[in-house]
Design an enzyme around this catalytic site. Structure first.
Site, PDB file in Angstrom:
ATOM      1  N   ASP A 131     -53.649  -8.557 -67.302  1.00  0.00           N
ATOM      2  CA  ASP A 131     -52.890  -7.347 -66.952  1.00  0.00           C
ATOM      3  C   ASP A 131     -53.651  -6.659 -65.821  1.00  0.00           C
ATOM      4  OD1 ASP A 131     -51.108  -7.776 -69.016  1.00  0.00           O
ATOM      5  OD2 ASP A 131     -51.891  -6.204 -70.313  1.00  0.00           O
ATOM      6  N   GLN A 161     -49.130  -4.841 -58.856  1.00  0.00           N
ATOM      7  CA  GLN A 161     -48.328  -3.612 -58.974  1.00  0.00           C
ATOM      8  C   GLN A 161     -47.629  -3.273 -57.657  1.00  0.00           C
ATOM      9  OE1 GLN A 161     -51.938  -1.767 -60.004  1.00  0.00           O
ATOM     10  NE2 GLN A 161     -51.365  -1.309 -62.115  1.00  0.00           N
ATOM     11  N   ARG A 182     -47.464 -12.030 -62.073  1.00  0.00           N
ATOM     12  CA  ARG A 182     -46.459 -11.166 -62.717  1.00  0.00           C
ATOM     13  C   ARG A 182     -46.323  -9.896 -61.857  1.00  0.00           C
ATOM     14  NH1 ARG A 182     -48.815  -8.329 -67.427  1.00  0.00           N
ATOM     15  NH2 ARG A 182     -48.282 -10.038 -68.800  1.00  0.00           N
ATOM     16  N   ALA A 187     -48.058   1.274 -63.893  1.00  0.00           N
ATOM     17  CA  ALA A 187     -47.895   2.235 -64.994  1.00  0.00           C
ATOM     18  C   ALA A 187     -48.915   3.372 -64.983  1.00  0.00           C
ATOM     19  CB  ALA A 187     -47.987   1.485 -66.327  1.00  0.00           C
ATOM     20  N   HIS A 239     -37.455  -3.686 -66.237  1.00  0.00           N
ATOM     21  CA  HIS A 239     -36.197  -3.454 -66.967  1.00  0.00           C
ATOM     22  C   HIS A 239     -35.168  -2.861 -66.026  1.00  0.00           C
ATOM     23  CE1 HIS A 239     -39.830  -2.693 -69.350  1.00  0.00           C
ATOM     24  NE2 HIS A 239     -39.267  -3.527 -70.197  1.00  0.00           N
ATOM     25  N   ARG A 300     -48.252   5.491 -72.298  1.00  0.00           N
ATOM     26  CA  ARG A 300     -47.709   5.041 -71.000  1.00  0.00           C
ATOM     27  C   ARG A 300     -46.210   4.767 -71.106  1.00  0.00           C
ATOM     28  NH1 ARG A 300     -52.765   2.362 -70.684  1.00  0.00           N
ATOM     29  NH2 ARG A 300     -51.885   0.370 -71.261  1.00  0.00           N
TER      30      ARG A 300
HETATM   31  P1  FDA Z   1     -38.181   1.794 -64.232  1.00  0.00           P
HETATM   32  O1  FDA Z   1     -39.352   2.606 -64.705  1.00  0.00           O
HETATM   33  O2  FDA Z   1     -37.499   2.214 -62.985  1.00  0.00           O
HETATM   34  O3  FDA Z   1     -37.166   1.671 -65.411  1.00  0.00           O
HETATM   35  C1  FDA Z   1     -35.884   1.034 -65.279  1.00  0.00           C
HETATM   36  C2  FDA Z   1     -35.123   1.220 -66.574  1.00  0.00           C
HETATM   37  O4  FDA Z   1     -35.779   0.493 -67.623  1.00  0.00           O
HETATM   38  C3  FDA Z   1     -35.085   2.651 -67.112  1.00  0.00           C
HETATM   39  O5  FDA Z   1     -34.006   3.356 -66.549  1.00  0.00           O
HETATM   40  C4  FDA Z   1     -34.906   2.424 -68.590  1.00  0.00           C
HETATM   41  O6  FDA Z   1     -33.578   2.072 -68.910  1.00  0.00           O
HETATM   42  C5  FDA Z   1     -35.757   1.203 -68.841  1.00  0.00           C
HETATM   43  N1  FDA Z   1     -37.142   1.576 -69.198  1.00  0.00           N
HETATM   44  C6  FDA Z   1     -38.256   1.460 -68.431  1.00  0.00           C
HETATM   45  N2  FDA Z   1     -39.355   1.867 -69.096  1.00  0.00           N
HETATM   46  C7  FDA Z   1     -38.916   2.270 -70.313  1.00  0.00           C
HETATM   47  C8  FDA Z   1     -39.576   2.798 -71.463  1.00  0.00           C
HETATM   48  N3  FDA Z   1     -40.892   2.994 -71.490  1.00  0.00           N
HETATM   49  N4  FDA Z   1     -38.825   3.088 -72.545  1.00  0.00           N
HETATM   50  C9  FDA Z   1     -37.470   2.882 -72.546  1.00  0.00           C
HETATM   51  N5  FDA Z   1     -36.798   2.387 -71.482  1.00  0.00           N
HETATM   52  C10 FDA Z   1     -37.505   2.084 -70.390  1.00  0.00           C
HETATM   53  N6  FDA Z   1     -47.957  -2.080 -65.628  1.00  0.00           N
HETATM   54  C11 FDA Z   1     -49.204  -2.153 -65.118  1.00  0.00           C
HETATM   55  O7  FDA Z   1     -49.631  -1.227 -64.416  1.00  0.00           O
HETATM   56  N7  FDA Z   1     -49.989  -3.243 -65.359  1.00  0.00           N
HETATM   57  C12 FDA Z   1     -49.550  -4.309 -66.081  1.00  0.00           C
HETATM   58  O8  FDA Z   1     -50.270  -5.285 -66.259  1.00  0.00           O
HETATM   59  C13 FDA Z   1     -48.234  -4.241 -66.628  1.00  0.00           C
HETATM   60  N8  FDA Z   1     -47.718  -5.272 -67.378  1.00  0.00           N
HETATM   61  C14 FDA Z   1     -46.383  -5.265 -67.709  1.00  0.00           C
HETATM   62  C15 FDA Z   1     -45.813  -6.386 -68.302  1.00  0.00           C
HETATM   63  C16 FDA Z   1     -44.441  -6.444 -68.515  1.00  0.00           C
HETATM   64  C17 FDA Z   1     -43.837  -7.663 -69.136  1.00  0.00           C
HETATM   65  C18 FDA Z   1     -43.619  -5.341 -68.143  1.00  0.00           C
HETATM   66  C19 FDA Z   1     -42.135  -5.380 -68.320  1.00  0.00           C
HETATM   67  C20 FDA Z   1     -44.189  -4.205 -67.602  1.00  0.00           C
HETATM   68  C21 FDA Z   1     -45.559  -4.149 -67.399  1.00  0.00           C
HETATM   69  N9  FDA Z   1     -46.164  -3.022 -66.845  1.00  0.00           N
HETATM   70  C22 FDA Z   1     -47.459  -3.093 -66.367  1.00  0.00           C
HETATM   71  C23 FDA Z   1     -45.414  -1.717 -66.816  1.00  0.00           C
HETATM   72  C24 FDA Z   1     -44.731  -1.491 -65.483  1.00  0.00           C
HETATM   73  O9  FDA Z   1     -45.679  -1.213 -64.489  1.00  0.00           O
HETATM   74  C25 FDA Z   1     -43.744  -0.312 -65.561  1.00  0.00           C
HETATM   75  O10 FDA Z   1     -44.448   0.863 -65.854  1.00  0.00           O
HETATM   76  C26 FDA Z   1     -42.642  -0.482 -66.582  1.00  0.00           C
HETATM   77  O11 FDA Z   1     -42.174  -1.795 -66.619  1.00  0.00           O
HETATM   78  C27 FDA Z   1     -41.423   0.430 -66.231  1.00  0.00           C
HETATM   79  O12 FDA Z   1     -40.909   0.063 -65.001  1.00  0.00           O
HETATM   80  P2  FDA Z   1     -39.520  -0.736 -64.784  1.00  0.00           P
HETATM   81  O13 FDA Z   1     -39.813  -1.842 -63.822  1.00  0.00           O
HETATM   82  O14 FDA Z   1     -38.957  -1.142 -66.058  1.00  0.00           O
HETATM   83  O15 FDA Z   1     -38.612   0.264 -63.975  1.00  0.00           O
END
Ligand code: FDA
Length: 319
Positions: A131, A161, A182, A187, A239, A300
């Site tokens: 990660d 990221q 990935r 975050a 997501h 987070r």
């Molecule tokens: P965005 O935040 O724009 O969300 C899009 C939509 O997804 C939202 O409108 C909502 O519907 C849904 N959603 C997103 N987050 C949600 C939540 N917490 N609860 C409910 N619904 C939610 N970060 C990092 O810094 N280092 C890492 O190693 C990782 N590893 C990692 C692995 C995997 C498999 C995933 C999916 C994510 C990570 N992350 C991460 C977290 C990533 O950086 C990010 O913070 C989250 O995925 C939220 O961003 P989205 O891309 O989903 O988009």
């Protein structure tokens, strides 16, 4: 504002002590965390695998404070790897954070722990993803990744990221080395000299990076392998339906087969979308966290979506 405050709380020891003493906090967190024990995690692996979804397991933990704690975290990761080794039908691998195994204490201690984890993963026929944490650890994480590759470990991948300016250059270099990458948005809370402050810019960079990764997957004929344990070079972890749609359409346009890349999502978030992608024939992997150290991970997740804070508060009123 709320996001920054929640990210601050995720690191505050006093807040951790307070929040983890509230029963309703675990009730809310358990939407995002598979359980506290390895058995809980392995049950979820079987359930998700039965739906055609691959898994990456995270035995939760970060920022260990002593060599003994980092050793304990390493032993916990060995146990997860051994559980996957014992069940050859389990379509799963492992994700770890380097501060969990001592990166904040001593880099050589962390390198030793990481090498032993990779050797154990190899014995158990599986793969380990690093990660990516906040920027004080970005260079150190990438350096240790390359160190392990130079030592001959190929069962390792890394996350990048999209919110960081540096990530395009990092990703191009990683892909030249045929790395398994990935892509996430990011975050943590980063300053504007390191990360795009505007969401629209992060999203645009995400699409650009997804395109670069998908091109590399095609050029290297990368595929999901080893019974779903070793991911393809490109993992699109989001997501966000617009990001997913972009990646899907671009892969289709250039003719990358569906097993040439995978989508990744977090446990408990957008299950409907996970299942829809599987129905469409895409490869999906769910990140399944488990263990007692759920507090920073959970905070987070609250920071990412204000609606989760209301879910948390409503659980308080449910008593
Ligand atoms: P965005 O935040 O724009 O969300 C899009 C939509 O997804 C939202 O409108 C909502 O519907 C849904 N959603 C997103 N987050 C949600 C939540 N917490 N609860 C409910 N619904 C939610 N970060 C990092 O810094 N280092 C890492 O190693 C990782 N590893 C990692 C692995 C995997 C498999 C995933 C999916 C994510 C990570 N992350 C991460 C977290 C990533 O950086 C990010 O913070 C989250 O995925 C939220 O961003 P989205 O891309 O989903 O988009």
């Amino acid at each position: 504002m709320l996001r920054s405050f929640l990210i601050y709380l995720s690191k505050a020891a006093w807040a951790q002590k307070l929040v983890t003493s509230w029963g309703f906090a675990w009730r809310t967190a358990s939407r995002f965390v598979a359980g506290t024990r390895l058995e809980d995690a392995m049950r979820v692996v079987r359930e998700l695998n039965a739906k055609g979804i691959n898994v990456t397991l995270d035995h939760l933990g970060e920022h260990t404070n002593t060599p003994e704690e980092s050793q304990q975290a390493t032993d916990d990761i060995f146990a997860t790897l051994d559980a996957l080794g014992a069940d050859s039908s389990a379509r799963g691998n492992v994700s770890i954070k380097l501060t969990q195994i001592g990166l904040g204490l001593d880099e050589s201690l962390c390198a030793g722990n990481l090498e032993r984890i990779l050797a154990r993963a190899k014995q158990n026929n599986t793969f380990v993803r690093l990660d990516i944490e906040d920027t004080p650890y970005t260079d150190k994480t990438i350096n240790l990744y390359y160190m392990m590759r130079e030592k001959g470990y190929s069962n390792i991948g890394i996350a990048v990221q999209a919110y960081l300016y540096r990530t395009e250059a990092d990703t191009r270099r990683l892909l030249e080395d045929k790395s398994h990458v990935r892509l996430v948005k990011g975050a943590y809370k980063e300053p504007p000299d390191k990360a795009f402050p505007k969401k629209a810019d992060v999203d645009a960079n995400y699409d650009l990076l997804a395109k670069i990764m998908i091109d590399a997957s095609l050029a290297n004929e990368s595929k999901l392998s080893n019974g779903g344990r070793v991911p393809p070079m490109s993992a699109i972890a989001s997501h966000d339906e617009k990001r997913i749609k972009f990646a899907k359409q671009y892969a289709e346009k250039i003719g990358l087969p569906k097993d040439g890349f995978e989508f990744q999502m977090l446990y408990g978030i957008r299950r409907d979308l996970q299942e829809q992608l599987v129905k469409e024939g895409h490869c999906v992997r769910v990140y399944v966290p488990f263990g007692l150290q759920w507090y920073p991970y959970f905070m987070r997740r609250l920071a990412e979506r204000p609606a989760n804070v209301w879910f948390f508060i409503s659980n308080f009123f449910k008593g």
